[in-house]
Motif scaffolding. Structure first.
Motif, PDB file in Angstrom:
ATOM      1  N   LEU A 181     -52.255  62.949  20.354  1.00 22.05           N
ATOM      2  CA  LEU A 181     -52.772  64.022  19.823  1.00 22.05           C
ATOM      3  C   LEU A 181     -51.707  65.255  20.033  1.00 22.05           C
ATOM      4  N   ALA A 182     -51.214  65.560  21.053  1.00 22.68           N
ATOM      5  CA  ALA A 182     -50.255  66.480  21.574  1.00 22.68           C
ATOM      6  C   ALA A 182     -49.040  66.622  20.971  1.00 22.68           C
ATOM      7  N   ALA A 208     -55.911  71.001  15.424  1.00 20.76           N
ATOM      8  CA  ALA A 208     -55.985  70.108  16.491  1.00 20.76           C
ATOM      9  C   ALA A 208     -57.374  69.284  16.434  1.00 20.76           C
ATOM     10  N   LEU A 209     -58.337  70.061  16.037  1.00 19.26           N
ATOM     11  CA  LEU A 209     -59.419  69.371  15.590  1.00 19.26           C
ATOM     12  C   LEU A 209     -59.591  68.419  14.338  1.00 19.26           C
ATOM     13  N   THR A 227     -65.269  54.152  26.535  1.00 20.08           N
ATOM     14  CA  THR A 227     -64.230  54.993  27.027  1.00 20.08           C
ATOM     15  C   THR A 227     -63.839  55.824  25.841  1.00 20.08           C
ATOM     16  N   ALA A 228     -64.191  55.342  24.470  1.00 19.50           N
ATOM     17  CA  ALA A 228     -63.701  55.928  23.146  1.00 19.50           C
ATOM     18  C   ALA A 228     -64.653  57.397  23.334  1.00 19.50           C
ATOM     19  N   LEU A 229     -65.901  57.163  23.707  1.00 18.92           N
ATOM     20  CA  LEU A 229     -66.824  58.383  23.710  1.00 18.92           C
ATOM     21  C   LEU A 229     -66.319  59.142  24.671  1.00 18.92           C
ATOM     22  N   GLY A 230     -65.734  58.500  25.772  1.00 19.01           N
ATOM     23  CA  GLY A 230     -65.347  59.518  26.899  1.00 19.01           C
ATOM     24  C   GLY A 230     -64.124  60.375  26.546  1.00 19.01           C
ATOM     25  N   TYR A 231     -63.304  59.829  26.244  1.00 19.65           N
ATOM     26  CA  TYR A 231     -61.782  60.509  25.768  1.00 19.65           C
ATOM     27  C   TYR A 231     -61.988  61.421  24.734  1.00 19.65           C
ATOM     28  N   GLY A 244     -61.194  69.982  25.550  1.00 19.59           N
ATOM     29  CA  GLY A 244     -59.986  70.479  25.768  1.00 19.59           C
ATOM     30  C   GLY A 244     -59.705  71.439  24.560  1.00 19.59           C
ATOM     31  N   VAL A 245     -59.825  71.059  23.295  1.00 18.74           N
ATOM     32  CA  VAL A 245     -59.525  71.961  22.019  1.00 18.74           C
ATOM     33  C   VAL A 245     -60.571  73.028  22.044  1.00 18.74           C
TER      34      VAL A 245
END
Length: 256
Positions: free
Chosen positions: A41-42, A62-63, A114-118, A125-126
């Motif tokens: 993403l970054a 970003a979103l 983990t996908a839900l977590g990150y 963060g956004v």
């Protein structure tokens, strides 16, 4: 009923065992599960900011990129985890009552968690950096996208495991072709805005449908007429049924 409860409990145990690193390498894998989508993403934000591109939809690049990258990463890593779980079915260290597909289901469940977590961490963060609303406008639709992506990971992962075992050339071709998924899955553009001839080709990519479904949940009025719930569900059911049938017919080769 008792057998079902035992299987569900075993899958739950196998899922949470994956969160317990046994070596430094396992700890690094857990770290990269979260770091990889954040890094992707970054990098993409920096590239598109540098070239001065505006978001294909909404006000936040970003979103918009996040909604594509997280689901693409989910599918890629999830199907690979299911494949590895099936190929390791003959591991002598596996739990005694463990069935042929238990660890594969646990791997898909682990990737879902983990996908839900990150995804949640990246959304926060956004919000922190840009100060925009990142709460899904249609939470149930967004949740459906994660469930369908889990199902898709499982079905494709089973087929990849069978191909690796008996058709290695097919798996190598698949691995090569899927590197182009980032360009044909609508990660950084709105598929419905593409020319009709392009849309007709993109339609057959199931990952695109998962990303479109996630965006339908995140945005209030996301423009899509390429998304097909029927195609996505039939693809997931079909790959799972075919993969499970092929592996079951050759189960001796997987558990030996």
């Amino acid at each position: 009923m008792g057998q079902t409860a035992t299987s569900l409990n075993l899958i739950w145990v196998l899922t949470w065992l994956k969160f317990l690193p046994r070596t430094r390498r396992d700890s690094a894998k857990l770290f990269w599960l979260f770091a990889e989508p954040a890094g992707q993403l970054a990098i993409m934000i920096l590239i598109f900011t540098y070239i001065g591109r505006t978001p294909a939809y909404g006000t936040s690049m970003a979103l918009f990129l996040l909604t594509g990258i997280t689901m693409l990463n989910f599918f890629g890593a999830g199907s690979a985890m299911v494949m590895r779980a099936m190929l390791q079915s003959g591991n002598k260290l596996r739990l005694a009552p463990e069935g042929l597909f238990h660890d594969a289901i646990a791997s898909a469940t682990f990737k879902l968690i983990t996908a839900l977590g990150y995804t949640s961490i990246l959304l926060v963060g956004v919000w922190y950096v840009q100060g925009i609303d990142v709460i899904p406008k249609h939470p149930l639709v967004a949740a459906q996208s994660f469930l369908w992506c889990t199902f898709l990971c499982f079905g494709v992962g089973l087929l990849r495991a069978y191909a690796t075992k008996f058709l290695p050339l097919v798996e190598r071709v698949y691995a090569t072709c899927t590197r182009a998924l980032i360009f044909v899955s609508g990660v950084f553009y709105v598929p419905s805005f593409m020319p009709p001839q392009v849309r007709d080709l993109l339609y057959y990519n199931p990952v695109l449908h998962v990303i479109e479904l996630f965006r339908l949940g995140m945005y209030d009025q996301y423009p899509t007429f390429i998304y097909s719930p029927i195609y996505l569900s039939l693809f997931c059911i079909g790959t799972t049924a075919l993969g499970a049938t092929l592996i079951w017919r050759q189960r001796a080769a997987f558990i030996e």
